[in-house]
Design a protein around this motif. Sequence first.
Motif, PDB file in Angstrom:
ATOM      1  N   HIS A   1       3.108 -19.882  41.624  1.00  0.00           N
ATOM      2  CA  HIS A   1       1.661 -20.066  41.488  1.00  0.00           C
ATOM      3  C   HIS A   1       0.907 -18.784  41.819  1.00  0.00           C
ATOM      4  N   ARG A   2       1.323 -18.107  42.881  1.00  0.00           N
ATOM      5  CA  ARG A   2       0.630 -16.882  43.277  1.00  0.00           C
ATOM      6  C   ARG A   2       0.805 -15.765  42.259  1.00  0.00           C
ATOM      7  N   ARG A   3       1.985 -15.687  41.670  1.00  0.00           N
ATOM      8  CA  ARG A   3       2.245 -14.619  40.702  1.00  0.00           C
ATOM      9  C   ARG A   3       1.601 -14.879  39.344  1.00  0.00           C
ATOM     10  N   THR A   4       1.494 -16.146  38.944  1.00  0.00           N
ATOM     11  CA  THR A   4       1.018 -16.445  37.582  1.00  0.00           C
ATOM     12  C   THR A   4      -0.375 -17.068  37.528  1.00  0.00           C
ATOM     13  N   GLY A   5      -0.742 -17.812  38.553  1.00  0.00           N
ATOM     14  CA  GLY A   5      -2.030 -18.489  38.553  1.00  0.00           C
ATOM     15  C   GLY A   5      -2.081 -19.752  37.715  1.00  0.00           C
ATOM     16  N   VAL A   6      -0.952 -20.167  37.111  1.00  0.00           N
ATOM     17  CA  VAL A   6      -0.968 -21.373  36.283  1.00  0.00           C
ATOM     18  C   VAL A   6      -0.844 -22.609  37.167  1.00  0.00           C
ATOM     19  N   PRO A   7      -1.217 -23.781  36.650  1.00  0.00           N
ATOM     20  CA  PRO A   7      -1.060 -25.008  37.435  1.00  0.00           C
ATOM     21  C   PRO A   7       0.417 -25.254  37.776  1.00  0.00           C
ATOM     22  N   VAL A   8       0.667 -25.627  39.015  1.00  0.00           N
ATOM     23  CA  VAL A   8       2.017 -25.952  39.477  1.00  0.00           C
ATOM     24  C   VAL A   8       1.940 -27.258  40.260  1.00  0.00           C
ATOM     25  N   ILE A   9       2.773 -28.223  39.877  1.00  0.00           N
ATOM     26  CA  ILE A   9       2.825 -29.520  40.557  1.00  0.00           C
ATOM     27  C   ILE A   9       4.227 -29.717  41.126  1.00  0.00           C
ATOM     28  N   VAL A  10       4.306 -30.133  42.390  1.00  0.00           N
ATOM     29  CA  VAL A  10       5.582 -30.357  43.067  1.00  0.00           C
ATOM     30  C   VAL A  10       5.745 -31.845  43.344  1.00  0.00           C
ATOM     31  N   HIS A  11       6.885 -32.385  42.917  1.00  0.00           N
ATOM     32  CA  HIS A  11       7.217 -33.786  43.197  1.00  0.00           C
ATOM     33  C   HIS A  11       8.721 -33.947  42.986  1.00  0.00           C
ATOM     34  N   PRO A  12       9.399 -34.796  43.792  1.00  0.00           N
ATOM     35  CA  PRO A  12      10.850 -34.935  43.639  1.00  0.00           C
ATOM     36  C   PRO A  12      11.264 -35.534  42.305  1.00  0.00           C
ATOM     37  N   TYR A  13      10.376 -36.300  41.655  1.00  0.00           N
ATOM     38  CA  TYR A  13      10.688 -36.889  40.356  1.00  0.00           C
ATOM     39  C   TYR A  13       9.980 -36.082  39.271  1.00  0.00           C
ATOM     40  N   ARG A  14      10.791 -35.409  38.440  1.00  0.00           N
ATOM     41  CA  ARG A  14      10.199 -34.509  37.445  1.00  0.00           C
ATOM     42  C   ARG A  14       9.278 -35.241  36.472  1.00  0.00           C
TER      43      ARG A  14
ATOM     44  N   GLU B   1       7.363 -37.848  37.032  1.00  0.00           N
ATOM     45  CA  GLU B   1       6.080 -38.072  37.691  1.00  0.00           C
ATOM     46  C   GLU B   1       5.313 -36.760  37.837  1.00  0.00           C
ATOM     47  N   ALA B   2       6.024 -35.673  38.131  1.00  0.00           N
ATOM     48  CA  ALA B   2       5.365 -34.369  38.233  1.00  0.00           C
ATOM     49  C   ALA B   2       4.723 -33.990  36.908  1.00  0.00           C
TER      50      ALA B   2
END
Length: 330
Positions: free
Chosen positions: A110-123, A125-126
């Motif tokens: 996220h810091r390097r690209t600035g694009v949206p990043v979502i974290v969740h154990p189930y891909r 749902e992410a």
Amino acid sequence: MRYPGFWQRRGLWARLLWPLGRLVCAEAARRRRRASGRAPDCPVIVVGNLTVGGTGKTPVVIALVEALRAAGHTPGVISRGFGVKVGIEPVDLAEAVAPSSCGDEPWLIHRRTGVPVIVHPYRREAARQLKARYPEVDVIVSDDGLQHHQLARTIEWVVVDGQRGLGNGWCLPAGPLRESPAVLDEVDAVLVNGDEPSRHGAGTRGVPAWRIDFHPQGVIDLFDQSERPITDLAGREVIALAGIGNPARFFAMLEAQGVVIDARALDDHAAPTQTQARAWLADGRPVVMTDKDAVKWPEMPTRAGQVLVVRGGIELPPTLLENTLNTLQS
């Protein structure tokens, strides 16, 4: 996860564990055959690996995101977030306050690209949450999602560590593989980090394979964020810190630049303690680390030149990018 040495050989310990490895391979193959994941309303590109431990996926994800954006796409990233506990609600990196809440790799992406990043154990749902929060996203990049078949994918890339390769070629716990090496014949592309693909059995059965290399672009001073060429470190003695999947790869890169290193390897994703950081700062030699380590460094330097972060990246092969963009347009 620590990478034991016996995973590189078919010695006694590996042979004793081989029956269990056969079961793991068989179960992974069953899941791949029965994969019927649901797809979001946009293409999904999975960047994954067959082995446990780092292979260099994060620089590949960053390079892919930047290439997609340069081609006019609006990419977003989903990730598991190694070592963090995420509840029902996903973690949106736009709202995260520290790497400990989301994982060091998603934080860095996220810091390097600035694009949206979502974290969740189930891909799956992410991906659903990513599209709900950022409907403008037209390509989802799944970081380390090769074995997560609940989410359908348009393209699969596998990244192989050019130093360790596929280890002894056996599945956990007898070897480092999450699933059979035969998967290399089923994916869309194989990227070998730091070596020729033919040395690792890649690119021999119709699946295109390329060599990729990390190219250091400079070092960032953590004290004042100033940047200097990495060649400034040639001939200097430094404390080299790496808490990545294969620290030896980072150390070898520094030595190739003429840096004299005192290597300090940590487990993948591990952060140095404040006591360690203070001791290294008091040593007098510069502490040189990876981008991934810098996001977890616990002690701010008090003067310039104490803590330096190697900044760099990889260049994706043009033919690979052309093939990928053509698939997305079809």
